[in-house]
Motif scaffolding. Structure first.
Motif, PDB file in Angstrom:
ATOM      1  N   LYS A 170       0.886  -1.215  -0.002  1.00  0.00           N
ATOM      2  CA  LYS A 170      -0.062  -0.283   0.069  1.00  0.00           C
ATOM      3  C   LYS A 170       0.780   1.251  -0.133  1.00  0.00           C
ATOM      4  CE  LYS A 170      -3.634  -2.295   2.636  1.00  0.00           C
ATOM      5  NZ  LYS A 170      -4.602  -2.284   3.754  1.00  0.00           N
ATOM      6  N   VAL A 171       1.870   1.190   0.821  1.00  0.00           N
ATOM      7  CA  VAL A 171       2.630   2.491   0.659  1.00  0.00           C
ATOM      8  C   VAL A 171       3.482   2.455  -0.679  1.00  0.00           C
ATOM      9  CG1 VAL A 171       5.005   3.264   1.820  1.00  0.00           C
ATOM     10  CG2 VAL A 171       3.347   2.145   3.199  1.00  0.00           C
ATOM     11  N   VAL A 172       4.107   1.581  -1.064  1.00  0.00           N
ATOM     12  CA  VAL A 172       4.601   1.664  -2.592  1.00  0.00           C
ATOM     13  C   VAL A 172       3.636   2.188  -3.566  1.00  0.00           C
ATOM     14  CG1 VAL A 172       5.903   0.619  -4.382  1.00  0.00           C
ATOM     15  CG2 VAL A 172       6.346  -0.077  -2.155  1.00  0.00           C
ATOM     16  N   LEU A 173       2.311   1.806  -3.305  1.00  0.00           N
ATOM     17  CA  LEU A 173       1.290   1.977  -4.357  1.00  0.00           C
ATOM     18  C   LEU A 173       1.005   3.722  -4.333  1.00  0.00           C
ATOM     19  CD1 LEU A 173      -1.197  -0.937  -3.985  1.00  0.00           C
ATOM     20  CD2 LEU A 173      -0.324  -0.043  -6.074  1.00  0.00           C
ATOM     21  N   ALA A 174       1.577   4.246  -3.227  1.00  0.00           N
ATOM     22  CA  ALA A 174       1.325   5.662  -3.042  1.00  0.00           C
ATOM     23  C   ALA A 174       2.095   6.274  -4.081  1.00  0.00           C
ATOM     24  CB  ALA A 174       1.806   6.302  -1.861  1.00  0.00           C
ATOM     25  N   SER A 175       2.999   5.524  -4.991  1.00  0.00           N
ATOM     26  CA  SER A 175       3.611   6.236  -6.131  1.00  0.00           C
ATOM     27  C   SER A 175       2.584   6.854  -7.117  1.00  0.00           C
ATOM     28  CB  SER A 175       4.678   5.298  -6.891  1.00  0.00           C
ATOM     29  OG  SER A 175       5.402   4.388  -5.985  1.00  0.00           O
TER      30      SER A 175
END
Length: 424
Positions: free
Chosen positions: A157-162
């Motif tokens: 979910k954190v990386v999907l913030a890209s």
């Protein structure tokens, strides 16, 4: 565009080093890229920047170490100093360390860049939903597996913030969109590192080399390859050399040394150790068949794309991501049952015995590799960065901009084909 690329880079031994090298090599040739800021891990030897083609300026910032707790500060400091127009992260879950905290902190970097307003794309080579934690050498404990899956979902979910999360396999895109309800996932294929001139497909004189390439010890086990060749030697007169090209996986130090001791009685068994970039064409060029002795997969296979680039037949297990790649990108090979020496022996023998068949597979793989050169892949990233910048300044979506650019490029290709026909 001043583009920062956060990646491990040769002569580093950290995962995705080779892919990082080829990203830099081909981004520097894109006309939209005016400078590359290479934000990379620290190494004693100098970084390999010996490119022969004219390209843009490369500024090297060695500012992080595997398993360091300070990587976030080093990388963000380098970004603050150089002020890039966009950032590309070349990632997998254990990119910045195999310890939980350094690994997790490193994966927060795309979010930090996004919050600072820097156009950010993260290329994620694997997703935890598709990783066999036991075979990958991470954990065998069921409780820890659940903990890793929870942490992995949180970090995803954190990386999907890209601004855009790029994956190389369609199945990954579908999983991320369904599970996380994400609409910023882009399918950008792995691409072939090199597209050398078409080979003759003839083999060098001497023993036929059966080669495996990579980092071994977790889900890549060379014992089954050695035993398969021994089976072939017992039932045929084939003159075969076994070539194990590469090093231990970081999770299994000493693995290849133990294997070499265990099989020191086996004739014509060669361990090359680390293969420098300039030696890769020789290792592949001399091989009769490239073998994938995998028990599971953790993402798109760079080795398969390399084998295709050099026009090589392959023997591979019919499982997971390898099977998807073969179906989606047009590669061909002899399949075998994972961990079965008998099945692998049959696959290798079919390729070595029938030269016409070996050449047929080799040509198909070369054609598949040529259809997705890294020059096209890096252009796709440039298009996405342009779309992100346009979307930030207007009310149009990234997908709409990308669709329009693809339509323009298709019309341009049709115009070029028409011009060639008229000229003829």
């Amino acid at each position: 565009m001043k583009l920062a690329i956060v990646t491990a880079y040769p002569p580093s031994k950290v995962t995705l080093t080779e892919y990082g090298y080829h990203l830099v090599k081909h981004f520097r040739l894109q006309k939209e890229v005016t400078e590359i800021v290479l934000i990379t891990d620290k190494t004693k030897e100098a970084k390999d920047l010996s490119f022969t083609e004219d390209g843009c300026k490369i500024t090297v910032k060695e500012c992080w170490n595997f398993n360091s707790y300070k990587n976030v500060f080093g990388i963000m400091g380098a970004i603050a100093d150089t002020k890039p127009d966009a950032v590309l992260f070349n990632l997998q879950f254990l990119k910045f360390g195999d310890k939980k905290v350094p690994a997790a902190l490193g994966l927060m970097l795309p979010l930090i860049c996004k919050l600072k307003g820097i156009p950010t794309i993260s290329l994620l080579h694997n997703i935890l939903e598709q990783v066999d934690l036991e075979n990958a050498g991470i954990t065998k404990n069921n409780f820890l597996k659940k903990a890793y899956n929870f942490i992995g979902s949180t970090l995803t979910k954190v990386v999907l913030a890209s601004d855009v999360l790029a994956v190389t396999i369609s199945k990954y895109k579908n999983i991320l969109e369904d599970k996380y309800n994400s609409r910023n996932v882009a399918l950008i294929p792995h691409g072939a590192f090199e597209t050398p001139p078409e080979p003759t497909y003839e083999l060098p004189k001497g023993p036929k080399q059966v080669m495996a390439f990579g980092k071994f010890g977790t889900y890549k086990k060379v014992e089954v390859l050695i035993e398969a060749v021994e089976i072939i030697r017992q039932r045929t007169k084939q003159d075969i050399e076994i070539v194990i090209a590469g090093t231990d996986s970081p999770n299994t130090p000493g693995y290849l040394n133990e294997v070499s001791k265990k099989y020191n009685h086996v004739d014509q068994l060669r361990f090359t150790g680390y293969v420098a970039e300039e030696d890769v064409p020789v290792i592949f060029g001399d091989s009769a068949v490239v073998v994938f002795p995998y028990t599971s997969t953790t993402g798109s296979s760079g080795v398969l794309h390399q084998a295709g680039s050099y026009g090589k037949a392959v023997a591979l297990p019919d499982l997971g991501d390898l099977s998807i790649l073969v179906k989606e990108e047009g590669y061909r090979g002899e399949f075998f049952e994972p961990e079965s020496a008998e099945s692998l022996a049959d696959a290798i023998e079919n390729i070595l015995t029938y030269d016409d068949y070996r050449e047929e597979l080799s040509k198909a793989n070369y054609k598949a590799a040529c259809s997705l050169p890294m020059s096209d892949i890096t252009q796709m990233y440039v298009d996405y960065f342009t779309a992100i910048q346009m979307a930030k300044s207007g009310n149009v979506s990234i997908d709409t901009i990308i669709a329009e650019r693809e339509k323009e490029r298709e019309m341009q290709k049709e115009g070029e084909v028409a011009s060639e026909l008229i000229a003829k």
